[in-house]
Each structure stands twice: as structure tokens, then as C-alpha cells.
Write a protein that holds these residues in place. Structure first.
Motif, short mmCIF file in Angstrom:
data_model
loop_
_atom_site.label_atom_id
_atom_site.label_comp_id
_atom_site.label_asym_id
_atom_site.label_seq_id
_atom_site.Cartn_x
_atom_site.Cartn_y
_atom_site.Cartn_z
N ALA A 72 58.43 70.53 40.73
CA ALA A 72 56.93 70.44 41.13
C ALA A 72 56.66 71.68 42.08
CB ALA A 72 56.68 69.13 41.41
N LYS A 122 49.54 70.61 44.54
CA LYS A 122 48.83 70.63 45.91
C LYS A 122 49.19 69.07 46.32
CE LYS A 122 44.96 71.46 43.79
NZ LYS A 122 45.36 71.76 42.39
N SER A 123 48.87 68.13 45.41
CA SER A 123 49.16 66.82 45.82
C SER A 123 50.44 66.43 46.05
CB SER A 123 48.72 65.78 44.56
OG SER A 123 47.25 65.82 44.31
N ASN A 173 45.24 72.96 38.15
CA ASN A 173 45.78 71.65 37.92
C ASN A 173 47.58 71.66 37.65
OD1 ASN A 173 43.41 70.99 35.54
ND2 ASN A 173 43.52 69.86 37.72
N GLY A 174 48.01 70.69 38.42
CA GLY A 174 49.76 70.51 38.22
C GLY A 174 50.42 71.60 38.87
N1 LIG Z 1 55.86 61.06 40.67
C1 LIG Z 1 56.13 62.16 39.65
N2 LIG Z 1 57.02 62.16 38.89
C2 LIG Z 1 56.99 63.48 37.88
N3 LIG Z 1 56.35 64.37 38.10
C3 LIG Z 1 55.28 64.32 38.94
C4 LIG Z 1 55.40 63.40 39.89
N4 LIG Z 1 54.40 63.63 40.72
C5 LIG Z 1 54.01 65.02 40.23
N5 LIG Z 1 54.68 65.23 39.19
C6 LIG Z 1 54.56 66.70 38.27
O1 LIG Z 1 54.73 67.79 39.49
C7 LIG Z 1 53.77 68.84 39.16
C8 LIG Z 1 52.56 68.98 40.20
O2 LIG Z 1 51.77 67.81 40.53
P1 LIG Z 1 50.42 67.71 41.56
O3 LIG Z 1 49.91 66.54 41.33
O4 LIG Z 1 51.28 67.99 42.88
O5 LIG Z 1 49.48 68.90 41.14
P2 LIG Z 1 47.96 68.88 41.78
O6 LIG Z 1 48.13 70.59 42.14
O7 LIG Z 1 47.72 68.07 42.67
O8 LIG Z 1 46.98 69.16 40.59
P3 LIG Z 1 45.73 68.48 40.31
O9 LIG Z 1 44.85 69.69 40.72
O10 LIG Z 1 45.59 68.24 38.98
O11 LIG Z 1 45.38 67.52 41.40
C9 LIG Z 1 52.81 68.38 37.95
O12 LIG Z 1 53.66 68.94 36.76
C10 LIG Z 1 53.13 67.03 37.92
O13 LIG Z 1 53.27 66.55 36.68
#
Ligand SMILES: Nc1ncnc2c1ncn2[C@@H]1O[C@H](COP(=O)(O)OP(=O)(O)OP(=O)(O)O)[C@@H](O)[C@H]1O
Ligand SMILES: [Mg+2]
Lengths: 531, 315
Positions: free
Chosen positions: B19, B43-44, B39-40
Motif C-alpha cells: 500500500a 493517504k488513509s 483513490n487507493g
Molecule cells: N487493512 C487493509 N488490508 C488490506 N489492504 C488494505 C488495507 N487498508 C488499505 N488497504 C489497501 O491499501 C491501499 C491504500 O489504501 P488507502 O485507504 O490508504 O487509500 P486512500 O488514498 O486513502 O484512498 P481513498 O482516496 O479512496 O480514501 C489500497 O489499495 C487499499 O485497498
């Protein structure tokens, strides 16, 4: 539920639900079948001569306590009839719980999680989610029929009765599919659905117990009573099955009509507005845990208190229990007075139920984590240990409370019945002997939560089921010793028959402490894991 | 300036999926830092590592000069967090949830709480079960903004808010900055980031691809120009830094590297300029350049000039 566009997409939803439940449902079904198979093997070993069987019929068939737990005392002149008598109520309970959870999860559970909204925005019709949930639950109930029949036939029981027992189990569970479908329309939270249907199941059980003991019509007010009225391997009646089916159809029609009268996401019971600010108690992780657990804990305490009153009341009629059947006494500890032996059994059943409460309370922590409610709390100045301790303290203290409430209720009834006030404190203190075993179950759930979060729920409930099965059957089956030894109840002195043994209890308490520490340590070292 | 957050080479895998793949992020004290990515992109996940909810596989993560995994509780007293996906306790009212989260974080200011409830038009008596997504988000926002934190970690805090509440939110963030607080704001909404942020970091597939102030980042892209002149401009097409020149009936359109602007304007001066529009690059273009795949890399500025009408409206 009319056809046409309102049920569009039902087939797709059924396939998706079956996929989601592809492990869960087979486990429930196999569990129900395993109970029948185990009882069958055990009964055939115990009553292998006509004399034994006659003694069994004479003692058990006229004993209020066992009738209250099992069912109508019919067909006890054959081993197969004895199997139906002993096990049918438990298998029907298991199947009804399966139906409740399956129907509830795919209706109100999905709706509460917002999944239904997502689906309904696509080309899925208004009635489709309900219809799909009911169909999946009904399929599972139908699958109980061949599974139970196979368990009977496979262990050498006559085929016709085996099949009828299976049909009874499936039909009884089907009624609870209908009840859950109705309740899911009325209340807005899945938790409340399980609470209300669980309550209905308890009432149904008590009604049939009363009716069966009195030999009266009261049994016919209970769906469990209907399912047992088929009398497999003796009268072989099929008409009660028809009654179950008719009632189910009526309940489902009612659920469909209620669905038309409410909005998505809401129930028929309007939500009352809450407080504008939090009470002072809601200021710590323990305060939060108490708030989250208090409703369920109150429900368990009331339920176990009532159960204790029933158990206590039945103790007087136990004197005749198993009097002429020494082998059947293998079910009960074999020293002391018969009444005390009976009381020890009821106290260990209380311990099992308190253990189940403890596990459900610990798993609430896992539910909080998997839906994402742990995250904002753990992002505050709340440590992981404190957060988990909140749930753990409520689980341990709550389970202890539940166990002691049940013990106190039994003791109070005995004190009144015998006119000996000392009975109250004697049975209350006997109950404390079972506390460490309950704590071990709670500790196991905490350890699983900390170390194996994704499978914690399945494994912790597996542990409860294991202890239950070992407690029910250990005395009558030839299992290797370790099977029995792995259950904390095996190390518990069976008070009030056996002496309170400080050594064993200290050992169990220490084990519980180790398990708790392992769980907290594991949780502090791992990632937060979403559902 | 001191760093409040400094992350370098952060790696986090879930099973076999990576990730975060060597992510860097630096947030200085007192700034509003935009954290942008599709997305993805992670960030989170980055924010969860920063809060000690997830453990880093590799790399270094410092929060207020502490280690967020080991000193989580002490560090959390100094920050407030709004999750990207707010889930609340269904049977608890919004007001109760606000108080609970505020008290666990170290207490909140009752006057501020009342003011924010009014501002965001949130009814605190409603049960969380009946709240919309936007209202759940407001609960978390009120709890965070009513606290006395030094750092605010906001994960897409406005994705469910209506335009009026969004404007109220932006004012609140400006007020925080005026008080010298630090804000890490993850967002998809470019206008919001452009309005609020001193600096931004853009990430993609778990890696930081750009980081800097908006002025710095604009240097990396090209300004789009449309010019009408009295006479032809010989040699304009050959000038270094001029790209994609097209002319039609005396109107020329082209893109200019930001550091070649001066030379271009000098060259145009003698040709009798009748009209001239120049649109500075926006975050949108930065986004398109970095979000789009490799082919967008070469065509970046052209895509910006041709496909994005937004900038003219805002400049
Ligand atoms: N607990 C987890 N188990 C498996 N994969 C995860 C987990 N948490 C996040 N991921 C994967 O890690 C990657 C990054 O996810 P993240 O939620 O950080 O993206 P984001 O930038 O916050 O997206 P968004 O803008 O949609 O909120 C994604 O491919 C997600 O599927
Ligand atoms: Mg996110």
C-alpha cells in the motif's frame, strides 16, 4: 410479496448471500447433525439391554426436571425414541439460532450497514433483499433435514423416524425464519433483532417446558412444541410439520406487508431523540464499554435469573431421578445426594451460559474494531490496553454477575422450598467455584482477539461449543482423556457435590490471567484490522 | 521551521499488496498541508501509520519528535483526528459522541462546541443511526475542532458536506492557521486544497511524486497563453520553453515553461499585441500530470490547456 419488479435481482442476492455464508451455514448444519449422531451413539451404549431401557423410561419419563429440559416423554420404550427425547430440543434450538442469525444478517444487518441502500439504488427490487434472506435461511433449514436424517441413519437408527426428526428440526427453524423476518421490519438495529428473537426463542422454550411437564395444551403455544409434537420413532405424526409451514407462510406475508409500510433504514418503532450532551460517566474507555454492554448484560442477567428460578423449582422432583438406572447416572456426578448432583449439573449449565456471555462481550470489542469504531477512540489519548481493558472488565465482571445471579436465584427458591435459609448462601458460594472456568473462557476470547483477530469470533464460539459438548457427553462417551481435560469445566470441582478445591481454582484463575495478558500483549503489537 | 510530521521511506504492505512504497511527507509547524492522491493511493494508510494504528514495515515516521507507534498516547493528546469514514455508535446521540471523543482526547471547550454545532447546523440529540454521512462527518469535525490540539489530522473531512458547510469548514481551517496550529488535510477536492493549503504533497501508488508550495509546484508546469498580434511573431516557435504552438487567423495558442515566460513576453512586445490571456497552471493540471499514466507525462501541459476550463474562472 407480489412478483414482478419488486423482487428483481433476488437470484443474484441469493447467490451472493450463499457465498458470504459458505462456511457459516455448513458449520451450523454439521453442528446440528453432530449433536444427533453423538446422542445416538451415547444412548445406544447406555441402554443396550431391555432392562436398562425400562429403568430409563420409568425414571426419566416421569421426572419433571428432564422433561423440562428435553421434551414430551413419548417413545421412551425404544432407544431411538430416547434419542429423540434427549436431543430434539437442543437441535431445534441450534437450528432456530441458525435461522435467526441468517435471516437477521441478510435483512436488518445489511440494512444497518448501508449495504441494502447501495443495492436498492441498483436494479434490485424493494422486496428482493427480504425475499433473498428468507430463501437462504429456508434453504439452510431444508438442508438440516437430510443432515439430521443422515446422522440418525448413519448411527443405526430407523430411517423413517430419522427423516421425521430432520423434518421437525427444519420446520421448527423455519418458523423462526418467519419470526425474524417480521421482527427485522419492526426494529432498526440488528442487535435488537437478535435480542427480541432470542427472547422469543426463550419464551417458546419455557412454554413448551411448562406444557410438557404438565402434559397440557400449553406446549401447542410454542413453535418448539410443534416441532417436537411429531414424536419421531413412535407416533410419527406429520401434521405438526404442516402447521409450522402454514405459520411460516403467514409470518412471511406479514413481514412483506410491514416492509411496504416503512422506509429503508428505519423500523416501525420510531427512534426516540437522545441526549444533547453525554452524561459524566461517559468519559473513559470503561465508561464507553459499560454504555455499550449494559443492555445486553441486563438481558443476560434477567434471563439467567429466570432460568435459575426454574431450575431451583424443579430440584424437588429430582429425588426419583435415575433412581433405578445406575448407568444413566453417568450423566451426573456420582456422589452426594441426588438433589445436590442435580444442582451441580444446573450450576455447570449456568457456567456454560455465563461463559457464552463472556465470549459475546469480548467479541464486542472485535466488532467495534472491524466496523471502524475503535479507530477514532484509539486516535485519542486512550491506550490500546485501556480500550481493551474496558471491554474485558465488563466481560469478566458481567459474566461473574450473570453466574452469581443464576446461582442466587436457585438458592433463593431452594431456601423457600426447604425452609432452610442456609441453602441460599450454600448455593451462592457453590456457584463461585465455577467462576474461574468462566474467566478462562473469557481469557481465551481475549487471547484470540489479540492474536488472531480475523478468526477470533469463529474460534471463540468454537471453544464455547467444545466445552458445551464435552460437558454434555464426556461422562457417557469413551473419549480419550485429553478431550475432557481441555475443558476448563473438567478441572472445576462440581460444587455443591465436590469440595471447593483451592488448588484447581487457583490454577484456572492463573490460566485466565495468562490468556488475558497474551491477548493484551498481542493487541498492542498488531495493526488495527478492519472487518 | 520545525517539522511536526516527518516521514521518509515509509513502506507498508497488507499481505502481498504494497500500500505504501517508500513514501515521504514533511509537514512544518504552523502550515496547512494538503495531502493529495487518487483513490487507493495510500493517504488513509499513511495517516493510520502516523496515528500508530498501523505499524510501519520500514522507513522512519516522526510525529512531534516522537515515535507514533511507541508513544501513541502521549502524542495523541496533542492532536485531533477526523477519520475518512466516520462510523459512530448507532444508539448514541451525536452530542454524546462528540463529548465522549472530546473527553477521551483531553477535554473540549463547551463554548466552542456550541458555536460549532450552530455553525455546522448539527442536531446533537439525534441518534447516530439516523445521521446521514455528512452529519456523521460533522460529529467528528465538531469533536476535533472544539479541542485544543496543536495538530489536526483531517482525512477527506468535507467529502459529505454541502457547499455552505464546506465554506464554514474552510473558514475554520483558516482560523486554525491564524492561531498557528498545524493541519494535515487529505483531500480530493482541488479547489479546497488550492484555497487552504500552504504546501501540498501529491502521492500516487504509495509514493510521493510531488511536494512543495503551490508556487514551487506551478514552476513544474506550463502556463497556457492565447495571443492575438498585429504582426506575425517570427521565431516564437523556436524559442526555448515554448510548446505546442498552433495559430489560426492571427490567434496563437501555446504553452510556456514558467521560467521562459519573460523571454516570451519580450519577444511578443514588438509585434503589436491586441489581446492576451494567460492561465497559470492549477493543481488540476498537476493532478492530471501525476494521476494520468505515463502517456500523460509527455502530453501534460497540452492536456491542461485543452481539457481544463476551470483555471480561467478562478484567475
Ligand atoms: N487493512 C487493509 N488490508 C488490506 N489492504 C488494505 C488495507 N487498508 C488499505 N488497504 C489497501 O491499501 C491501499 C491504500 O489504501 P488507502 O485507504 O490508504 O487509500 P486512500 O488514498 O486513502 O484512498 P481513498 O482516496 O479512496 O480514501 C489500497 O489499495 C487499499 O485497498
Ligand atoms: Mg482514504
Amino acid at each position: 410479496m407480489s412478483g414482478g419488479p419488486s423482487v428483481a435481482g433476488t437470484g443474484t442476492l441469493i447467490r451472493a448471500a450463499l457465498r458470504r455464508d459458505r462456511w457459516r451455514l455448513p458449520l451450523w448444519i454439521a453442528g446440528g447433525a453432530a449433536l444427533v449422531a453423538t446422542q445416538s451413539v451415547s444412548s445406544q451404549a447406555l441402554y443396550d439391554s431391555p432392562q436398562d431401557l425400562a429403568a430409563y423410561e420409568a425414571s426419566v419419563g416421569s421426572n419433571a426436571a428432564s422433561i423440562a429440559l428435553a421434551g414430551p416423554p413419548v417413545g421412551l420404550d425404544t432407544v431411538a425414541g430416547a434419542v429423540a427425547f434427549e436431543i430434539s430440543s437442543f437441535v431445534i434450538l441450534v437450528a432456530a439460532l441458525m435461522a435467526m442469525f441468517t435471516t437477521g444478517r441478510h435483512t436488518r444487518g445489511d440494512e444497518e450497514a448501508g449495504r441494502t441502500e447501495l443495492l436498492r439504488a441498483t436494479r434490485v427490487g424493494r422486496h428482493a433483499p427480504l425475499l433473498a434472506a428468507v430463501a437462504v435461511s429456508a434453504l439452510a433449514c431444508a438442508a438440516m433435514v437430510p443432515a439430521v436424517a443422515a446422522a440418525g441413519v448413519g448411527t443405526g437408527l430407523p430411517a423413517g423416524g430419522s427423516f421425521l426428526l430432520g423434518a421437525s428440526v427444519g420446520a421448527g427453524a423455519l418458523v423462526f425464519t418467519g419470526i425474524t423476518a417480521v421482527v427485522a421490519q419492526v426494529t432498526a438495529s440488528a442487535r435488537a433483532v437478535y435480542g427480541m428473537v432470542g427472547g422469543a426463542l426463550g419464551i417458546a422454550f419455557v412454554l413448551r417446558a411448562v406444557g410438557d411437564v404438565e402434559g397440557s395444551w400449553v406446549s401447542w403455544t410454542s413453535p418448539i412444541g410443534w416441532a417436537q409434537a411429531t414424536h419421531p420413532w413412535s407416533d410419527d405424526r406429520w401434521s405438526p410439520i404442516l402447521l409450522c409451514l402454514l405459520v411460516t407462510v403467514g409470518l412471511l406475508a406479514a413481514a412483506g406487508a410491514l416492509l411496504d409500510r416503512r422506509d429503508l433504514g428505519s423500523g416501525l418503532l420510531a427512534a426516540r431523540p437522545g441526549r444533547a450532551s453525554a452524561p459524566p460517566s461517559l468519559a473513559s474507555s470503561l465508561g464507553l464499554a459499560v454504555r455499550l454492554h449494559r443492555g445486553a448484560l441486563l438481558g443476560w442477567a434477567v434471563a439467567l435469573g429466570l432460568l435459575g428460578l426454574v431450575y431451583g423449582g424443579l430440584a424437588g422432583s429430582v429425588e426419583t431421578l435415575f433412581a433405578d438406572n445406575p448407568e444413566a447416572r453417568a450423566f451426573l456426578p456420582d456422589s452426594g445426594s441426588l438433589v445436590d448432583a442435580y444442582l451441580a449439573t444446573t450450576l455447570s449449565i449456568n457456567a456454560l451460559l455465563a461463559g457464552a456471555y463472556a465470549v459475546s462481550a469480548v467479541l464486542r470489542a472485535r466488532a467495534e474494531e472491524s466496523v471502524g469504531r475503535a479507530e477514532p477512540v484509539l486516535a485519542t489519548a486512550t491506550s490500546r490496553a485501556a480500550w481493551l481493558a474496558g471491554h474485558g472488565v465488563v466481560a469478566l465482571a458481567g459474566a461473574s454477575l450473570v453466574l452469581l445471579v443464576a446461582g442466587a436465584a436457585i438458592g433463593a427458591v431452594r431456601a423457600v422450598d426447604t425452609g432452610d435459609g442456609g441453602e441460599f448462601s450454600r448455593l451462592l458460594s457453590a456457584s463461585t467455584a465455577y467462576l474461574p472456568a468462566v474467566w478462562v473462557l473469557a481469557g481465551a476470547a481475549v487471547a484470540l482477539f489479540g492474536l488472531l483477530p480475523r478468526s477470533a469470533s469463529a474460534l471463540a464460539w468454537g471453544a464455547v461449543a467444545y466445552v458445551a459438548v464435552v460437558t454434555m457427553f464426556a461422562a457417557s462417551l469413551d473419549w480419550p482423556g485429553w478431550v475432557d481435560d481441555a475443558s476448563p469445566l473438567a478441572w472445576t470441582p462440581l460444587a455443591p457435590v465436590e469440595e471447593w478445591s483451592a488448588g484447581a481454582l487457583a490454577g484456572l484463575t492463573a490460566l485466565a490471567g495468562l490468556l488475558l495478558a497474551a491477548g493484551v500483549t498481542g493487541f498492542r503489537r498488531r495493526d488495527l484490522v478492519p472487518g | 521551521m520545525t517539522s511536526v510530521i516527518s516521514i521518509s521511506g515509509l513502506v507498508k504492505s497488507f499481505g502481498t499488496a504494497r500500500a505504501l512504497d517508500g513514501l515521504d511527507l514533511d509537514v512544518a509547524a504552523g502550515e496547512v498541508h494538503g495531502f493529495l492522491g487518487p483513490n487507493g493511493s495510500g493517504k488513509s494508510t499513511t495517516i493510520r501509520v502516523l496515528l500508530g494504528l498501523l505499524r510501519a514495515d520500514a522507513g522512519s515516521v516522526r510525529l512531534f519528535d516522537g515515535d507514533p507507534w511507541r508513544d501513541a498516547v502521549g502524542l495523541h493528546r496533542r492532536l485531533a483526528y477526523v477519520p475518512g469514514d466516520v462510523t459512530l455508535w448507532p444508539g448514541m446521540s451525536g452530542g454524546e459522541a462528540i463529548d465522549l471523543l472530546g473527553r477521551l482526547q483531553g477535554g473540549l471547550d463547551p463554548a466552542r462546541r456550541a458555536e460549532l454545532l450552530e455553525r455546522f447546523e448539527l442536531d446533537p440529540r439525534k441518534k447516530a443511526r439516523t445521521y446521514s454521512k455528512g452529519n456523521r462527518q460533522k460529529v467528528a469535525l465538531v469533536a476535533a475542532l472544539a479541542s485544543d490540539a496543536e495538530l489536526f489530522v483531517l482525512d477527506e473531512p468535507t467529502s459529505g458536506l454541502d457547499p455552505l458547510k464546506e465554506a464554514a469548514f474552510q473558514e475554520e481551517v483558516r482560523a486554525l492557521r491564524a492561531q498557528g496550529r498545524t493541519v494535515l488535510l487529505s483531500s480530493h477536492i482541488l479547489a479546497e486544497a488550492e484555497n487552504l493549503c500552504d504546501r501540498v504533497s501529491i502521492i500516487r501508488r504509495g509514493r510521493t511524486v510531488q511536494s512543495g508550495s503551490l508556487t514551487e509546484l506551478r514552476h513544474l508546469t506550463r502556463t497556457a497563453m492565447t495571443v492575438e498580434t498585429a504582426r506575425p511573431v517570427p521565431g516564437l516557435a523556436e524559442l526555448p520553453g515554448v510548446h505546442g504552438l498552433r495559430s489560426d487567423a492571427g490567434r496563437m495558442r501555446f504553452d510556456v515553461d514558467t521560467d521562459a515566460l519573460d523571454a516570451v513576453v519580450g519577444c511578443l512586445a514588438g509585434a503589436g499585441v491586441r489581446s492576451l490571456t494567460s492561465t497559470p497552471p492549477t493543481l488540476e493540471e498537476l493532478f492530471l500530470r501525476h494521476y494520468g499514466d505515463a502517456e500523460a507525462e509527455g502530453a501534460g501541459p497540452a492536456a491542461g490547456a485543452g481539457g481544463v476550463p476551470a483555471p480561467a474562472a478562478r484567475s
